[in-house]
Design an enzyme around this catalytic site. Structure first.
Site: not given
Length: 620
Positions: A116, A200, A235, A297
């Site tokens: 990421k 973040e 999440h 994907r």
């Protein structure tokens, strides 16, 4: 065109790929572990190859075995589905090096988006807006803590190699940072063999918006519009829909264009998803939508995109992998109506969403709408894999029409004795705020108390008695009293409580279905399943003492926080159990003292094993 395809996956996605491949005239090869020897995807494929023991690490995650199976059966191509090895660049490269076709993006594209932190840097260079945060190489606790303080709380810790909600923690205050970091890293290491993280800024009123993209080997990249995946728990996506509610055409054009730029930046081929986080405090605005990550994907929620576009994304994958261009140009793609998907999990919301395992003695999801599943009645839900057992998808002319269709499907779910979240999903999809599209990723956490079904009420007892009455009447025992008028009465037991229900008296009932097998009554209503023992035949069973700490499922103890004789308070974490790829904290039910501690870190435990006993503080 590919003539024989091996599917390197299991469950509903394997069945989904087999279905489309069959329609295209492509022969299919399934792979399976010991636990899946009789699974639906094995029965559905033209051929099947055994690849090892039940744990995924010894079967579905062993690339060499999968490639060997393809060679053995003469398969030309491998489709990874999602999860397992789908985003493993090393496996993709090994497939290609073996002379096989990889149905997915180039390994280099997977690598570019796999971590990421590196992906965010690439997106910044491509002009794609990203969330403020920390992407540095210094992974020391001290540096991460300092960066979190600078960013400001709440802050989100994310595994750089993560996905599917694993290795993510929201930290609300500085004093919680180190404990949450440790937990996040442990989960990331177990799931991805990489415990590096990034930070973040936690977005206020966040909406999870993602864009389906598709590329081919001829340089073409298109988008298939957006999906909203804001209804999440820990999440993990719960309900997804397409298009996103509140998305105006100008904002849609900007976010979809940004997604195409992101895909082109990594020379993308095949199906992929660009995920964004939106600050929706003032509605959806292009200047408040930030890149999060790319999933290289096919996504679990791809059916909602298929429903609104009329496209079969698996067919596109197979055609593009065979060297063909994308079948449609951008201007030929349009949105038709609305689609919503709910993920049906084998879990018990009333018990903290703990996974539920066992054999599906009764399994009926109805005939309305679109159902994607990898199980049938009589199959078993294994503790070795993800607990999702089906995807329930409704398409309508507009959002309200789709919501009503989904609610109808969820209300008709009949599963027993494995527990599911069907009633929870029904309550989510019919909640007034969801219907009005007043939603963000905190929706479930805010409303959880009203979304989780409660205990059986009088109407459940009366309805169960009505279902069970026919069975008892067959025995000639219903309401038999000497020298008195007959009565329609039935004695039932449920969760330790016994009641005698007199159906000659008026009282509330529910629209429901069910059955009785002579020992019990099983009732289905509004997605809920309630089991009542016929009291005269109730043989009892295991009843835990109030202070017993019971293993809710088979699993591995990965942490023990207490020792015999310790004083604990209500809600204090005692130990952590890992099962079905998730961590589950077992806590003290009340203030007391730890006795008879039987759990040790690293030990495997069976369901209903007594791991410890909490002796109440007020006991003599």
């Amino acid at each position: 065109m590919i003539s024989k395809l091996l599917i390197a996956n299991r469950g509903e996605i394997a069945c989904r790929i087999i279905r489309t491949a069959g329609e295209m005239g492509i022969a299919t090869v399934a792979v399976y572990s010991d636990a899946d020897a009789k699974a639906l995807h094995v029965r559905s494929a033209d051929e099947a190859v055994h690849i090892g023991p039940s744990p995924a690490a010894e079967s579905y995650l062993v690339g060499e075995k999968i490639i060997a199976a393809a060679k053995e059966t003469g398969a030309e191509a491998i489709h990874p589905g999602y999860g397992f090895l789908a985003e493993n660049a090393g496996f993709a490269r090994a497939v290609i090096d073996a002379g096989l076709i990889w149905v997915g993006p180039k390994p280099e594209s997977i690598e570019a988006m796999g971590l990421k932190d590196a992906a965010k840097e690439r997106m910044i260079a491509a002009g794609v807006p990203v969330t403020p945060g920390y992407l540095g190489e210094d992974q020391s606790v001290e540096r991460l803590k300092k960066e979190a303080d600078t960013i400001g709380y709440p802050v989100l810790i994310k595994a750089v190699a993560g996905g599917g909600g694993k290795g993510m923690r929201k930290v609300d205050a500085p004093e919680n940072f180190e404990a949450d970091l440790e937990s996040c890293r442990r989960e990331a290491k177990a799931s991805f063999s990489n415990d590096e993280v990034l930070l973040e800024k936690w977005i206020t009123s966040p909406r999870h918006i993602e864009v389906q993209v598709f590329g081919d080997s001829h340089g073409n990249v298109v988008h298939l519009f957006e999906r909203d995946c804001s209804l999440q728990r820990r999440h993990q996506k719960v309900i997804e829909e397409a298009p996103a509610p509140g998305m105006d055409e100008a904002t849609r054009e900007e976010i979809c264009a940004a997604a195409v730029r992101a895909a082109k930046a990594v020379d993308y081929e095949g199906a992929g998803t660009i995920e964004f986080i939106a600050d929706a405090s003032e509605g959806l605005r292009a200047d408040r939508i930030f890149f999060m990550e790319m999933n290289t994907r096919l996504q679990v929620e791809h059916p909602v995109t298929e429903e609104i576009t009329g496209v079969d994304l698996v067919e596109w994958q197979l055609r593009v992998a065979s060297g063909e261009p994308i079948p449609l140009r951008q201007e030929e793609l349009s949105i038709n109506g609305w689609a919503i998907e709910a993920r049906l999990y084998a879990e018990d919301p009333a018990a903290g969403f703990l996974p539920s395992t066992g054999r599906l003695h009764h399994f009926d999801l109805g005939e309305y709408g679109r159902i994607e599943t990898g199980v049938e009645e009589g199959d078993a839900i294994s503790p070795n894999y993800d607990p999702m057992i089906a995807k329930i998808i409704a398409h309508g002319s507009d959002r309200i029409d789709a919501i009503e269709g989904l609610a109808t499907m969820l209300a008709g779910v009949e599963v027993w004795p494995v527990k599911t979240n069907a009633a929870f999903l029904l309550r989510c999809s019919t909640h007034p705020d969801f219907v009005e599209a007043d939603l963000d990723t905190g929706f479930i956490a805010r409303n959880e108390d009203t979304l989780i079904p409660g205990e059986a009420g009088e109407e459940h007892w009366r309805t169960a008695a009505m279902i069970g009455m026919a069975e008892v009447e067959d025995d000639g025992l219903a309401g038999l009293r000497l020298n008195a008028s007959p009565r329609l009465v039935l004695s039932l037991a449920h969760k330790g409580e016994r009641r005698t229900v007199d159906l000659m008296q008026s009282g509330p009932t529910l629209p429901a279905s069910g059955f009785s097998d002579g020992d019990r009554v099983v009732m289905f209503s509004a997605g809920e399943t309630h089991e009542f023992a016929l009291a005269s035949r109730d043989a009892g069973g295991h009843h835990a003492h109030d202070g017993d700490i019971i293993a809710p499922m088979p699993g591995k103890v990965i942490a023990v926080d207490v020792k015999d004789g310790d004083s604990v308070t209500a809600g204090q974490r005692l130990m952590v159990l890992e099962a079905m790829k998730m961590e589950h904290a077992l806590t003290a039910p009340f203030d007391g003292t730890v006795r008879d501690l039987a759990a040790t870190a690293g030990a495997q435990v069976q369901v209903e094993a007594v791991l410890a006993v909490i002796e109440p503080s007020d006991e003599d």
